[in-house]
Design an enzyme around this catalytic site. Structure first.
Site, PDB file in Angstrom:
ATOM      1  N   SER A 117     -23.075 -20.758   8.036  1.00 47.14           N
ATOM      2  CA  SER A 117     -22.500 -19.478   8.437  1.00 47.14           C
ATOM      3  C   SER A 117     -23.408 -18.316   8.070  1.00 47.14           C
ATOM      4  O   SER A 117     -24.083 -18.340   7.044  1.00 47.14           O
ATOM      5  CB  SER A 117     -21.144 -19.260   7.775  1.00 47.14           C
ATOM      6  OG  SER A 117     -20.664 -17.969   8.118  1.00 47.14           O
ATOM      7  N   LYS A 171     -16.177 -25.358   7.415  1.00 47.31           N
ATOM      8  CA  LYS A 171     -16.738 -24.303   8.283  1.00 47.31           C
ATOM      9  C   LYS A 171     -15.729 -23.896   9.360  1.00 47.31           C
ATOM     10  O   LYS A 171     -15.602 -22.712   9.712  1.00 47.31           O
ATOM     11  CB  LYS A 171     -18.044 -24.788   8.930  1.00 47.31           C
ATOM     12  CG  LYS A 171     -18.655 -23.796   9.934  1.00 47.31           C
ATOM     13  CD  LYS A 171     -19.026 -22.497   9.264  1.00 47.31           C
ATOM     14  CE  LYS A 171     -19.773 -21.472  10.079  1.00 47.31           C
ATOM     15  NZ  LYS A 171     -19.486 -21.228  11.442  1.00 47.31           N
ATOM     16  N   HIS A 174     -13.280 -21.684   7.750  1.00 50.75           N
ATOM     17  CA  HIS A 174     -13.992 -20.400   7.568  1.00 50.75           C
ATOM     18  C   HIS A 174     -13.890 -19.566   8.843  1.00 50.75           C
ATOM     19  O   HIS A 174     -13.569 -18.379   8.818  1.00 50.75           O
ATOM     20  CB  HIS A 174     -15.459 -20.680   7.214  1.00 50.75           C
ATOM     21  CG  HIS A 174     -16.368 -19.489   7.371  1.00 50.75           C
ATOM     22  ND1 HIS A 174     -16.802 -19.033   8.606  1.00 50.75           N
ATOM     23  CD2 HIS A 174     -16.921 -18.649   6.466  1.00 50.75           C
ATOM     24  CE1 HIS A 174     -17.565 -17.965   8.458  1.00 50.75           C
ATOM     25  NE2 HIS A 174     -17.656 -17.708   7.162  1.00 50.75           N
ATOM     26  N   ASN A 175     -14.160 -20.206   9.966  1.00 48.47           N
ATOM     27  CA  ASN A 175     -14.143 -19.469  11.232  1.00 48.47           C
ATOM     28  C   ASN A 175     -12.731 -19.014  11.601  1.00 48.47           C
ATOM     29  O   ASN A 175     -12.549 -17.934  12.158  1.00 48.47           O
ATOM     30  CB  ASN A 175     -14.732 -20.323  12.356  1.00 48.47           C
ATOM     31  CG  ASN A 175     -16.246 -20.284  12.341  1.00 48.47           C
ATOM     32  OD1 ASN A 175     -16.860 -20.167  11.275  1.00 48.47           O
ATOM     33  ND2 ASN A 175     -16.865 -20.388  13.496  1.00 48.47           N
ATOM     34  N   GLU A 178     -12.158 -16.085   9.684  1.00 47.53           N
ATOM     35  CA  GLU A 178     -12.983 -15.032  10.326  1.00 47.53           C
ATOM     36  C   GLU A 178     -12.218 -14.401  11.505  1.00 47.53           C
ATOM     37  O   GLU A 178     -12.162 -13.173  11.641  1.00 47.53           O
ATOM     38  CB  GLU A 178     -14.282 -15.693  10.804  1.00 47.53           C
ATOM     39  CG  GLU A 178     -15.213 -14.839  11.634  1.00 47.53           C
ATOM     40  CD  GLU A 178     -16.411 -15.680  12.134  1.00 47.53           C
ATOM     41  OE1 GLU A 178     -17.114 -16.281  11.310  1.00 47.53           O
ATOM     42  OE2 GLU A 178     -16.628 -15.729  13.364  1.00 47.53           O
TER      43      GLU A 178
HETATM   44  C1  6PG Z   1     -20.721 -17.819  11.406  1.00 45.64           C
HETATM   45  C2  6PG Z   1     -19.916 -17.547  12.627  1.00 45.64           C
HETATM   46  C3  6PG Z   1     -20.510 -18.252  13.776  1.00 45.64           C
HETATM   47  C4  6PG Z   1     -20.038 -17.684  15.073  1.00 45.64           C
HETATM   48  C5  6PG Z   1     -19.113 -18.542  15.810  1.00 45.64           C
HETATM   49  C6  6PG Z   1     -17.809 -17.964  16.205  1.00 45.64           C
HETATM   50  O1  6PG Z   1     -20.100 -18.268  10.470  1.00 45.64           O
HETATM   51  O2  6PG Z   1     -21.911 -17.560  11.418  1.00 45.64           O
HETATM   52  O3  6PG Z   1     -18.604 -17.985  12.468  1.00 45.64           O
HETATM   53  O4  6PG Z   1     -20.320 -19.602  13.597  1.00 45.64           O
HETATM   54  O5  6PG Z   1     -19.889 -16.381  15.171  1.00 45.64           O
HETATM   55  O6  6PG Z   1     -19.882 -18.925  16.892  1.00 45.64           O
HETATM   56  O7  6PG Z   1     -17.868 -17.453  17.433  1.00 45.64           O
HETATM   57  P1  6PG Z   1     -16.685 -17.186  18.421  1.00 45.64           P
HETATM   58  O8  6PG Z   1     -16.104 -15.885  17.995  1.00 45.64           O
HETATM   59  O9  6PG Z   1     -17.408 -17.099  19.722  1.00 45.64           O
HETATM   60  O10 6PG Z   1     -15.735 -18.324  18.402  1.00 45.64           O
END
Ligand code: 6PG
Length: 458
Positions: A117, A171, A174-175, A178
């Protein structure tokens, strides 16, 4: 990202061969590598790439998740020797990583799935790395991964999470976090823009100010930058020319779906995924506005202050992380991974997209009790006590004015549910027993019971 990761590796003193299926891309990359070119061997074919590396080889794949990874592994396999290792550094689905790890056991190669990430910049300057696979495979790669990773007070943000897909699982969560974090920031931005009629750069200043306080985080920092940026073409704030239709590659959706399988709700993440989906329905939303009229725009500033918005984000963020860690805790049991929850918080302290000042406190709380809901850990219970009123206020006022705040609402409902000792599922159980004789537990007696409505009694 692959190019940046390669430069980062070269810079840390590890020589490496590089390969891209389009040779001109490799040549251009090499030509622009400056001093680091001496560490790099550009190669034209996969065969040349593999033979230019001294065995046992460590091969990092940075290709789009999905079938491309399988195709690349298949292409590499005949060229590999025993003990060569493939490291998938893309955003793979953890189920795919589980399968690839199992396949690797039946073939010659070793396999690691690492969640990386930090985006483009992180890949170059130090990402956060979540590793999964056989421990010896991790141990072999750890010196490289630790060297290239971000550092928090000198400690590398690269950690072994567990077997097979464990790294990609972490991960994925994590996303998901995010997505929720970004959505909550966007909701608060919406209140400032539409409710308070604030301009983008003024909103940027608010984010900058918040970034000096307990909300300090990469996402708040970049939100300030995004809000203050100006479009060169029109001279307008960038935000005012960007279409309100969000893209997604799927990792947030995977988190939401997987959380349902784990019976570990991540409602703020669900709301964030749904909000992205609905954001793309531009013409449908336009029709809705034509039929029902736009929500009243201006919110009375006496009703809501910027400080209350800050509190709402703080509370929402804690609730959202609590959901993410609870999901990881459940997955750890279900998959037998023994996920190191405090270390996960630690590995997210630097380099990754969700890095924030709060994560160090989260690591401390999880060290004390990893199984406890994060909202109940002393430091966060105090924070929730101080801020849930703000979250409630924002959700209530937004509802009154018709401003959508789905992730903040979801976070608030989660908090309220988790602080309600006697909920309302007794009604659900009554209904289930009524129509299906499913039985229920009683407050005053052990065992399975039926109500007076049971077949034949009513
Ligand atoms: C990271 C991000 C990275 C990315 C993803 C999510 O941890 O560096 O999470 O993995 O931004 O591709 O993207 P989307 O918003 O397109 O799902």
């Amino acid at each position: 990202m692959g190019a940046n990761l390669a430069l980062n590796i070269a810079e840390k003193g590890f020589p490496l061969a590089v390969y891209n299926r389009t040779y001109s891309v490799t040549q251009k990359f090499f030509a622009n590598a400056g001093d680091l070119a001496s560490q790099l061997t550009p190669t034209e074919t996969l065969k040349e790439f593999v033979s230019s590396i001294k065995p046992p080889r460590n091969i990092i794949l940075m290709v789009p998740a999905g079938g491309v990874v399988d195709a690349q592994i298949e292409a590499l396999r005949p060229l590999l020797d025993k003990d060569d290792m493939i490291i998938d550094a893309g955003n793979a689905n953890f189920d795919d990583t589980n399968r690839r790890a199992e396949n690797a056991q039946n073939n010659v190669e070793m396999f690691l799935g690492i969640g990386v990430s930090g985006g483009e910049v992180g890949a170059r300057n130090g990402p956060s790395i979540m590793g999964g696979g056989d421990r010896p495979a991790w141990d072999r790669m750890a010196p490289v991964l630790e060297a290239i990773s971000a550092k928090f007070e000198g400690q590398p943000c690269a950690t072994y999470m567990g077997e097979a897909g464990a790294g990609h699982y972490v991960k994925m969560v994590h996303n998901g976090i995010e997505y929720a974090d970004m959505q909550m920031i966007a909701e608060v931005y919406g209140i400032m823009r539409d409710g308070f009629a604030m301009g983008a750069s003024e909103i940027g200043d608010v984010f900058s100010k918040w970034n000096d306080g307990p909300l300090q985080s990469y996402l708040i920092e970049i939100s300030a930058e995004v809000a203050k940026a100006v479009d060169e073409k029109t001279g307008k704030p960038m935000l005012d020319v960007i279409l309100d239709s969000a893209g997604q590659k799927g990792t947030g959706r995977w988190t939401a779906i997987e959380a349902l399988h784990r019976a570990s709700p991540v409602t703020a993440i669900d709301a964030a995924v749904a909000a992205r989906n609905l954001s793309s329905r531009l013409s449908e939303r336009k029709t809705g506005e034509d039929i029902f009229g736009a929500a009243p725009q201006s919110i009375n500033r006496d009703e809501l202050s910027l400080d209350v918005l800050e509190q709402a984000l703080l509370a929402g963020k804690v609730a959202c992380y609590a959901q993410g860690f609870a999901m990881l805790d459940r997955a750890s049991d279900d998959y037998g991974w023994n996920l190191p929850l405090p270390e996960i918080a630690e590995v997210w302290r630097e380099g990754c997209i969700i890095r924030s000042a709060m994560l160090d406190d989260m690591a401390t709380a999880l060290k004390k009790d990893a199984d406890q809901n994060l909202m109940f850990a002393n430091a966060f219970a105090e924070r929730m006590k101080a801020t849930h009123g703000g979250l409630r206020k924002v959700v209530a006022v937004a509802a009154t004015y018709g401003t959508p705040v789905p992730a903040l609402s979801a976070a608030l409902s989660y908090f309220d549910t988790m602080r309600t000792a006697r909920g309302t599922a007794n009604m659900i159980q009554g209904q289930r027993d009524y129509f299906g004789a499913h039985s229920f537990g009683r407050l005053d007696q052990e065992g399975a019971h039926h109500g007076p409505w049971a077949l034949g009694t009513i």
